[in-house]
Design a protein around this motif. Structure first.
Motif, short mmCIF file in Angstrom:
data_model
loop_
_atom_site.label_atom_id
_atom_site.label_comp_id
_atom_site.label_asym_id
_atom_site.label_seq_id
_atom_site.Cartn_x
_atom_site.Cartn_y
_atom_site.Cartn_z
N THR A 134 0.83 -1.21 0.00
CA THR A 134 0.00 0.00 0.00
C THR A 134 0.86 1.26 0.00
O THR A 134 0.59 2.21 -0.73
CB THR A 134 -0.93 0.01 1.23
OG1 THR A 134 -1.72 -1.18 1.24
CG2 THR A 134 -1.84 1.22 1.20
N ALA A 135 1.91 1.26 0.81
CA ALA A 135 2.81 2.41 0.87
C ALA A 135 3.50 2.62 -0.48
O ALA A 135 3.64 3.76 -0.94
CB ALA A 135 3.86 2.21 1.97
N LEU A 138 2.40 1.74 -3.45
CA LEU A 138 1.43 2.24 -4.42
C LEU A 138 1.15 3.73 -4.19
O LEU A 138 1.01 4.51 -5.15
CB LEU A 138 0.13 1.44 -4.33
CG LEU A 138 0.21 -0.02 -4.82
CD1 LEU A 138 -1.11 -0.74 -4.57
CD2 LEU A 138 0.58 -0.07 -6.30
N MET A 139 1.08 4.14 -2.93
CA MET A 139 0.92 5.58 -2.64
C MET A 139 2.12 6.36 -3.11
O MET A 139 1.99 7.48 -3.64
CB MET A 139 0.69 5.79 -1.14
CG MET A 139 -0.67 5.32 -0.65
SD MET A 139 -1.05 5.84 1.05
CE MET A 139 0.08 4.82 1.98
N GLY A 148 1.77 6.85 -6.76
CA GLY A 148 0.77 7.89 -7.04
C GLY A 148 1.32 9.28 -6.83
O GLY A 148 1.04 10.20 -7.61
N LEU A 149 2.12 9.45 -5.79
CA LEU A 149 2.74 10.75 -5.54
C LEU A 149 3.74 11.11 -6.63
O LEU A 149 3.83 12.27 -7.04
CB LEU A 149 3.42 10.75 -4.18
CG LEU A 149 2.50 10.74 -2.96
CD1 LEU A 149 3.27 10.41 -1.69
CD2 LEU A 149 1.80 12.10 -2.82
N LEU A 196 -1.50 16.11 1.13
CA LEU A 196 -0.25 15.56 0.61
C LEU A 196 0.84 15.56 1.68
O LEU A 196 1.64 14.62 1.75
CB LEU A 196 0.21 16.37 -0.60
CG LEU A 196 -0.68 16.28 -1.85
CD1 LEU A 196 -0.17 17.23 -2.93
CD2 LEU A 196 -0.71 14.86 -2.39
N LEU A 251 0.29 12.67 4.07
CA LEU A 251 0.58 11.41 3.39
C LEU A 251 2.09 11.20 3.22
O LEU A 251 2.62 10.13 3.56
CB LEU A 251 -0.10 11.40 2.02
CG LEU A 251 0.15 10.17 1.14
CD1 LEU A 251 -0.27 8.89 1.86
CD2 LEU A 251 -0.57 10.31 -0.20
N LEU A 309 4.49 8.43 5.13
CA LEU A 309 5.32 7.47 4.39
C LEU A 309 6.79 7.57 4.80
O LEU A 309 7.47 6.57 4.98
CB LEU A 309 5.17 7.70 2.89
CG LEU A 309 3.81 7.36 2.28
CD1 LEU A 309 3.79 7.72 0.80
CD2 LEU A 309 3.47 5.88 2.47
N LYS A 369 6.97 4.24 7.09
CA LYS A 369 7.01 3.13 6.14
C LYS A 369 8.40 2.94 5.55
O LYS A 369 9.23 3.85 5.55
CB LYS A 369 5.99 3.37 5.01
CG LYS A 369 4.55 3.47 5.48
CD LYS A 369 4.08 2.16 6.10
CE LYS A 369 2.64 2.26 6.59
NZ LYS A 369 2.17 0.99 7.17
#
Length: 573
Positions: free
Chosen positions: A22-23, A25-26, A29-30, A382, A385, A389, A393
């Motif tokens: 999940t991290a 994939l984020m 996206g960023l 943002l 997020l 991360l 993460k």
């Protein structure tokens, strides 16, 4: 903690073993977001500068250095950057040394007053300074009245010296704060050892103290040089157009017929980033570590005797100089009748009433609030997020995300704004039609590092064991974030958001370039437009500038209270 992870055999499997999917994939996206709204516009500008008709060319870069006008403009921009940095150094280093190494009554008050220039953009102060230092402005009239001069003096040399002075008076706090922090962190035993060997005075400062504070000094000097080199608003107000930013500004509407704007924008970016790289490479060649014994307490001496009045005189002169732009704008905004007199012969609040009734000013205030609120909301989302991360993460590319998130600090606003114009003008985001979305995005991208660092700091100060305890008793990750983590980091996030909001409210370069229609003007574009209007234009512009400055001041004071830090700590590099 219930996170989904990739596990597997082989090269790819080992690379992503125990990586939070999940991290990751984020993170991807960023990267897409930064790719579209930060890197793509810049690459588009590079393409326009180096390619013509599908073929690589250096024609426009050769023209920069062969055409007398462009050559002089580039040289003037470099001169403004260098001279502004030198002037801020002459102001900031003595002030930092005095306020860090000496104690005297009223010290905290003086330190606060020295930071007042942070709240007003220099191009707003330029409006009032033009009135004060005009050919028949307040200063010349006062000096002639005192028989100190017989004819008016051109104080600003056609605008060149005015730009440098305004930039220096606005930017010196950045250098002062970083130099002060570096001085406070010096291990006093190093200077004491040098004194025991016979060093003292300026020789001690030159050979021991200054080399130790060089990293902090250069951090502030980089900010000053890039800001002065790329500032658009101040030269426009002084009508000094033989510098690169106003030339780029004038070429926005000719981007499809004159590629010179692309080349000048690329040159601006290369010089700005090059200055940062050179400074870092220079610092990397030497070691600045100090083997301090625990907490460092700077050497502070009490000023006594005949030195006291000289110190207060010096500080009074510096505070007065720092406040002149603000005082000149306030005076201009209140001037009812002001013609060939040192101060207005009549005073009025009419221009403030106009700002809340005139269509341009009212619309601009609403627009700025709208752009700033939405850009700040995006920054908060943002920032949290990215901060999460980075702090919580582990995934491939973590250092890359940190670097990309901080990249906007090194990219001048005029480069991003010009990139948005050329990259999105033939898309549904066309700023020539409606710049709202791009203004919000440009504000958000440029101020994102503030909320990222604020959120990251909050996560670092919050023990992960609290989140683990919540998860261990059955709470979902989302409920843990909302009920445990969010309240603990809220003060940091809100403070970062307030700083982003205040910076967006008085953003200059993006606003002047992207807002081309009156109904979309933010406050700064309205100030520029009003200042060009004959009659009461500069007076209404000054009143609008004061209103914007008061909003920024209120925001910064709120951030100060939430973070529990002084105003200065919010602006250290």
């Amino acid at each position: 903690m219930g996170a989904l992870v990739w596990k597997g055999q082989g090269g790819v499997g080992r690379l992503f073993k125990d990586v939070d999917r999940t991290a990751f994939l984020m993170f991807l996206g960023l990267l897409v977001f930064f790719g579209i709204f930060l890197l793509f516009p810049i690459l588009y500008v590079f393409r326009g500068a180096f390619f013509e008709g599908g073929r690589f060319t250096l024609t426009y870069f050769r023209l920069m250095f062969t055409d007398a006008f462009y050559r002089e403009s580039i040289l003037n921009s470099v001169k403004i950057g260098v001279f502004t940095t030198l002037l801020t150094s002459l102001i900031s280093v003595p002030l930092a040394f005095l306020t860090v190494r000496y104690d005297f009554p009223g010290k905290r008050l003086m330190q606060g007053l020295l930071l007042v220039p942070l709240v007003m953009p220099p191009f707003v102060g330029a409006i009032g300074m033009k009135q004060f230092f005009a050919r028949y402005g307040s200063v010349n009239l006062l000096l002639m009245k005192l028989n100190l001069i017989s004819r008016p003096i051109d104080w600003f040399g056609g605008g060149f010296f005015g730009v440098i002075l305004l930039e220096a008076l606005h930017l010196y706090p950045f250098l002062y704060l970083n130099t002060s922090a570096a001085l406070a962190n010096i291990d006093p035993t190093l200077e004491e050892q040098a004194e025991n060997m016979g060093s003292s005075g300026f020789h001690l400062f030159r050979t021991v103290t200054f080399p130790l504070i060089l990293p902090g000094y250069l951090a502030g000097a980089i900010i000053v040089f890039i800001w002065a080199f790329t500032d658009l608003g101040t030269p426009l107000i002084f009508e000094y157009r033989k510098v690169v930013p106003p030339i780029i500004f004038s070429m926005v509407k000719d981007i499809w017929v004159n590629p010179m704007g692309y080349a000048l924008t690329v040159m601006t970016l290369i010089v700005s980033v090059g200055f940062v790289v050179l400074a870092r490479r220079y610092l990397s060649r030497k070691s600045y570590e100090m083997l301090g014994r625990g907490h460092i307490v700077p050497r502070v001496r009490r000023i006594k005797g005949w030195k006291v009045p000289f110190v207060y005189l010096f500080l009074f002169i510096m505070v007065l100089a720092a406040l002149v732009p603000q005082l000149s704008v306030i005076t201009t905004s209140l001037a009812g009748q002001w013609f060939l007199t040192v101060l207005p012969s009549e005073w009025t609040l009419d221009y403030y009433r106009v700002t809340f009734t005139h269509s341009i000013t009212v619309t601009s205030i609403i627009n700025s609030l709208k752009y700033s609120v939405f850009s700040t909301a995006l920054d908060v989302l943002l920032g949290i997020l990215i901060g999460y991360l980075l702090a919580r993460k582990s995934f491939p590319g973590k250092d890359l995300l940190d670097s990309v998130a901080m990249l906007p600090l090194s990219i001048p606003g005029i480069v991003i704004a010009f990139g948005y114009i050329v990259a999105f003008s033939k898309t549904p985001l066309n700023p020539f039609v409606n710049p709202t979305f791009l203004l919000i995005l440009s504000y958000a991208v440029r101020r994102l590092p503030y909320t990222v660092r604020a959120a990251y700091s909050g996560f670092q100060q919050t023990s992960v064991s609290l989140e683990e305890a919540s998860l261990s008793v059955g709470a979902t990750p989302f409920k843990t974030l909302v009920s445990i983590t969010a309240p603990l980091i809220m003060a940091n996030v809100v403070a970062g958001a307030i700083i982003s909001f205040s910076a967006a409210m008085m953003e200059v370069s993006d606003s002047l370039i992207l807002a081309m229609q009156e109904q979309y003007y933010p406050i700064t574009k309205a100030i520029y437009s009003l200042n060009l209007r004959l009659g009461d234009g500069p007076y209404v512009a000054s009143a609008l500038g004061i209103i914007g400055t008061l909003l920024v001041t209120a925001c910064l004071l709120a951030a100060n209270r939430l973070l529990g830090k002084s105003l200065g700590e919010l602006f250290r590099a």
